[in-house]
Motif scaffolding. Structure first.
Motif, PDB file in Angstrom:
ATOM      1  N   THR A   1      26.589  40.931  29.112  1.00 40.86           N
ATOM      2  CA  THR A   1      27.636  40.013  28.665  1.00 40.86           C
ATOM      3  C   THR A   1      28.898  40.144  29.516  1.00 40.86           C
ATOM      4  OG1 THR A   1      28.064  41.704  27.010  1.00 40.86           O
ATOM      5  CG2 THR A   1      27.006  39.709  26.243  1.00 40.86           C
ATOM      6  N   LEU A   2      28.877  41.066  30.482  1.00 43.72           N
ATOM      7  CA  LEU A   2      30.094  41.300  31.266  1.00 43.72           C
ATOM      8  C   LEU A   2      30.537  40.065  32.037  1.00 43.72           C
ATOM      9  CD1 LEU A   2      29.347  43.701  34.268  1.00 43.72           C
ATOM     10  CD2 LEU A   2      27.637  42.402  33.103  1.00 43.72           C
ATOM     11  N   TYR A   3      29.575  39.219  32.453  1.00 42.47           N
ATOM     12  CA  TYR A   3      29.924  38.021  33.228  1.00 42.47           C
ATOM     13  C   TYR A   3      30.768  37.057  32.384  1.00 42.47           C
ATOM     14  CZ  TYR A   3      25.832  39.810  35.700  1.00 42.47           C
ATOM     15  OH  TYR A   3      24.938  40.612  36.338  1.00 42.47           O
ATOM     16  N   THR A   4      30.329  36.831  31.146  1.00 43.44           N
ATOM     17  CA  THR A   4      31.063  35.876  30.301  1.00 43.44           C
ATOM     18  C   THR A   4      32.348  36.507  29.761  1.00 43.44           C
ATOM     19  OG1 THR A   4      29.459  36.499  28.617  1.00 43.44           O
ATOM     20  CG2 THR A   4      29.223  34.329  29.560  1.00 43.44           C
ATOM     21  N   VAL A   5      32.274  37.784  29.446  1.00 46.87           N
ATOM     22  CA  VAL A   5      33.440  38.455  28.853  1.00 46.87           C
ATOM     23  C   VAL A   5      34.576  38.574  29.881  1.00 46.87           C
ATOM     24  CG1 VAL A   5      34.257  40.686  27.977  1.00 46.87           C
ATOM     25  CG2 VAL A   5      32.173  39.675  27.047  1.00 46.87           C
ATOM     26  N   TYR A   6      34.242  39.063  31.086  1.00 45.95           N
ATOM     27  CA  TYR A   6      35.309  39.297  32.069  1.00 45.95           C
ATOM     28  C   TYR A   6      35.791  38.024  32.767  1.00 45.95           C
ATOM     29  CZ  TYR A   6      34.423  44.237  31.328  1.00 45.95           C
ATOM     30  OH  TYR A   6      34.285  45.474  30.760  1.00 45.95           O
ATOM     31  N   SER A   7      35.043  36.922  32.629  1.00 51.93           N
ATOM     32  CA  SER A   7      35.535  35.680  33.232  1.00 51.93           C
ATOM     33  C   SER A   7      36.270  34.830  32.183  1.00 51.93           C
ATOM     34  CB  SER A   7      34.379  34.887  33.846  1.00 51.93           C
ATOM     35  OG  SER A   7      33.469  34.496  32.846  1.00 51.93           O
ATOM     36  N   SER A   8      36.425  35.361  30.973  1.00 51.67           N
ATOM     37  CA  SER A   8      37.156  34.623  29.939  1.00 51.67           C
ATOM     38  C   SER A   8      38.662  34.781  30.148  1.00 51.67           C
ATOM     39  CB  SER A   8      36.775  35.151  28.559  1.00 51.67           C
ATOM     40  OG  SER A   8      37.256  36.462  28.405  1.00 51.67           O
TER      41      SER A   8
END
Lengths: 356, 282
Positions: free
Chosen positions: A153-160
């Motif tokens: 989930t790091l991709y969606t979390v850190y690009s938020s």
């Protein structure tokens, strides 16, 4: 605040957390039960409790004399260490005078059972809780941080919008859950302990009673009086120990956060944190054999591991294991400052680091 | 406008992308390249998950790194490996993402219901995602990317795991969304972008190979694509692209720089371009 709530919710789904706290509780119950025989003896002794039945010992003790065994060159082959030890024991003379004036040595504490009582509460149970707290905070930090990697989930979390600042939400959610977990665990454990051990008449005794002593198994002599840097009742000593224990948890929480911020791999993070706890333990023996590097030995005495290992001797001179008065307190403050700085620097590294 | 200005990305001595220059305005952009060519690396940099070794990416003239959250506020990202929390329901997950995206609390529920309706997940909005199929998970991913009505929508392999019906529906949805935003669609499935992309970006050997309209790209192979019935005599210069079934039987499709005798010249499509451009890549 909403993000912290969400991070707490994510952590609360973890069954390992509940399992860990349950195991700790069972372990603590074992620790308490193991000393229950002595506790019934204590109850009998306390029935005929006579205040101030200890011996007058502080009048005849001088700090330098006590320390001379530690800085004897047969045992320390480093001029720097000898000088530091000498200075520490010179400073101990003032507290000895104060304790003598207050007749702390005459305090009964738990009479002949004092060493057992002190050990049961401070060396076994409190130390166990202290270590459990360190492990819990380590687990929570690793879990909350690497959860995004594990779930991808790091991709969606850190690009938020919240982006990498989410680490602060993670930090505070760990603090809240960790502290809540440890408060519950400590309360239940101490509640069980004080059900078995009757401390009612002990709380106001002086912890530096002549019945209390320190056993230094790896030192040239086996025991010495329990000389605190200031006068403590058992209650005050217990409270001070709890405060410092929370300080150690906070410091470890910060240091763990710093570790996960500067590296991407969970195995490396575990390695660093485990090394940080284990290496100083071996350093206790190893670094004393390296008199040409006294700095290493001095540094080692400031480590969290050494502080936890000798936590039942906190606020005393602690023999070889400290080089300064009040070192355990200074060490916790130092770790807190370093941890805060580390998190600050770690976050700035993390902000400019690839997360995938 | 999104500028990708001379961007190079290196991992140690390995160069994942080299001197990429792109200028993106509103519209749908198809990013086409085989696996391992650097598509995801480029998209991760646009999504601020990684940073260029050289060069910069700017939005409205300012470096996206400096814009920080102002930039991420207009960003929607569906990663190639869309992750989720197994114990969460789609509603819980979208609520969490909406919180991270700073969406006002009173608007969250309505917004989530609308998006779940759009991706046909309303019926299962309160079921745990661990029981979902790959296609359903992907649809949750699409919904979360649209939560903040992004001006830049990055979709990395969005149709992976979707069945043909879902793919068509997805394409229609992208077409609907493409008005006032930049949509970057990365895929190696040619048909996904053939019908909806305004421009195609092709990466080859970690460098930008072409950035043009579908028509212009296909025109580069005009007169070089032929079809022959199966079993026809062919030369070494003929490069077999693929075979297809038709009413005349099995036809073989070839690429050849020279005119093929008896060959039927056909209009090149994006798949031909893909197979010709990447014929040497494994």
């Amino acid at each position: 605040m909403c993000c912290i709530k969400e991070e707490i919710r994510k952590l609360s789904y973890n069954k390992v957390l509940i399992a860990f706290l349950t195991i700790c509780l069972l372990f603590n119950a074992g620790v308490i039960l193991a000393s229950s025989n002595t506790s019934s003896e204590l109850k009998t002794i306390l029935q005929d409790y006579q205040p101030q039945s200890g011996k007058e010992i502080f009048k005849d003790i001088d700090g330098s004399g006590l320390g001379s065994m530690y800085y004897d060159e047969r045992y320390i082959d480093s001029h720097i260490l000898v000088a530091l030890m000498h200075e520490k024991y010179q400073k101990l003379e003032l507290p000895i005078e104060q304790l003598a004036k207050e007749q702390a040595d005459l305090s009964t504490y738990a009479g002949e059972l004092t060493p057992y009582v002190h050990r049961a509460l401070f060396e076994y149970l409190t130390k166990a809780i202290m270590i459990e707290g360190i492990l819990l905070f380590t687990f929570l930090v690793l879990e909350t941080f690497f959860m995004e990697q594990h779930n991808k989930t790091l991709y969606t979390v850190y690009s938020s919008l919240r982006g990498r600042r989410i680490v602060f939400d993670k930090m505070f959610s760990v603090l809240l859950i960790g502290m809540l977990g440890m408060v519950i665990l400590s309360c239940l454990s101490y509640f069980a302990f004080f059900q078995i051990w009757d401390f009612e008449k002990i709380w106001d005794a002086n912890v530096a009673s002549s019945f209390n002593y320190i056993t230094d198994s790896d030192e040239p002599f086996l025991w010495k009086p329990f000389i605190t840097w200031t006068s403590f009742t058992v209650k005050q000593y217990f409270c001070a120990t709890l405060v410092l224990m929370v300080g150690i948890w906070l410091a470890w929480w910060l240091l763990s956060m710093m570790t996960v911020l500067v590296n991407k791999r969970i195995s490396v993070a575990i390695g660093i944190l485990a090394g940080g706890l284990i290496i100083p333990f071996f350093g206790l023996i190893l670094f004393r054999q390296l008199p040409e590097l006294p700095e290493l030995y001095c540094l080692n005495t400031f480590s969290i591991t050494v502080n936890v290992y000798y936590s039942h001797m906190w606020f005393t001179d602690q023999g070889y294991h400290t080089i300064l008065p009040w070192q355990e307190t200074l060490s916790v403050i130092l770790h807190l400052v370093l941890g805060l700085l580390g998190v600050f620097v770690g976050y700035h590294v993390f902000r400019r680091k690839d997360v995938c | 406008m999104l500028f990708i200005n001379n961007v190079t990305k290196k991992y140690g001595s390995f160069t994942a992308l080299e001197e990429i220059n792109l200028e993106l305005e509103n519209g749908v952009y198809g990013l086409l390249a085989p696996n391992g060519a650097g598509k995801t690396t480029l998209l991760n940099m646009i999504a601020t998950l990684s940073f260029p070794t050289h060069g910069e990416i700017t939005w409205g003239g300012t470096d996206i790194v400096a814009l920080d959250e102002k930039y991420r506020d207009i960003l929607g990202f569906l990663p190639q490996q869309f992750g989720y929390y197994k114990n969460y329901t789609p509603k819980q997950f979208l609520k969490y993402m909406a919180t991270l995206k700073g969406i006002e609390k009173d608007k969250i529920n309505t917004l989530i219901d609308t998006l779940l309706e759009k991706v046909s997940l309303s019926d299962v909005k309160d079921k745990k995602m661990k029981k979902f199929s790959g296609g359903m998970i992907q649809r949750v991913g699409i919904a979360q990317a649209l939560l903040n009505d992004p001006k830049i929508l990055i979709l990395d392999e969005p149709t992976a795991g979707l069945d043909p019906k879902e793919r068509v529906r997805f394409r229609n949805m992208i077409r609907e969304l493409s008005g006032e935003r930049i949509v970057i669609l990365s895929t190696h499935i040619v048909s996904d972008i053939e019908t909806i992309a305004d421009k195609i970006i092709m990466i080859r050997n970690h460098k930008l190979f072409c950035f043009d309209t579908l028509e212009n790209i296909c025109n580069t192979l005009d007169g070089k694509i032929y079809e022959l019935p199966l079993g026809s005599k062919i030369d070494e210069e003929h490069i077999l692209l693929y075979e297809r079934q038709c009413s005349e039987g099995t036809m073989q499709r070839f690429y050849c720089e020279k005119n093929i005798r008896n060959g039927i010249p056909v209009r090149p499509n994006l798949e031909d371009v893909f197979l010709v451009v990447y014929r040497d890549e494994r």
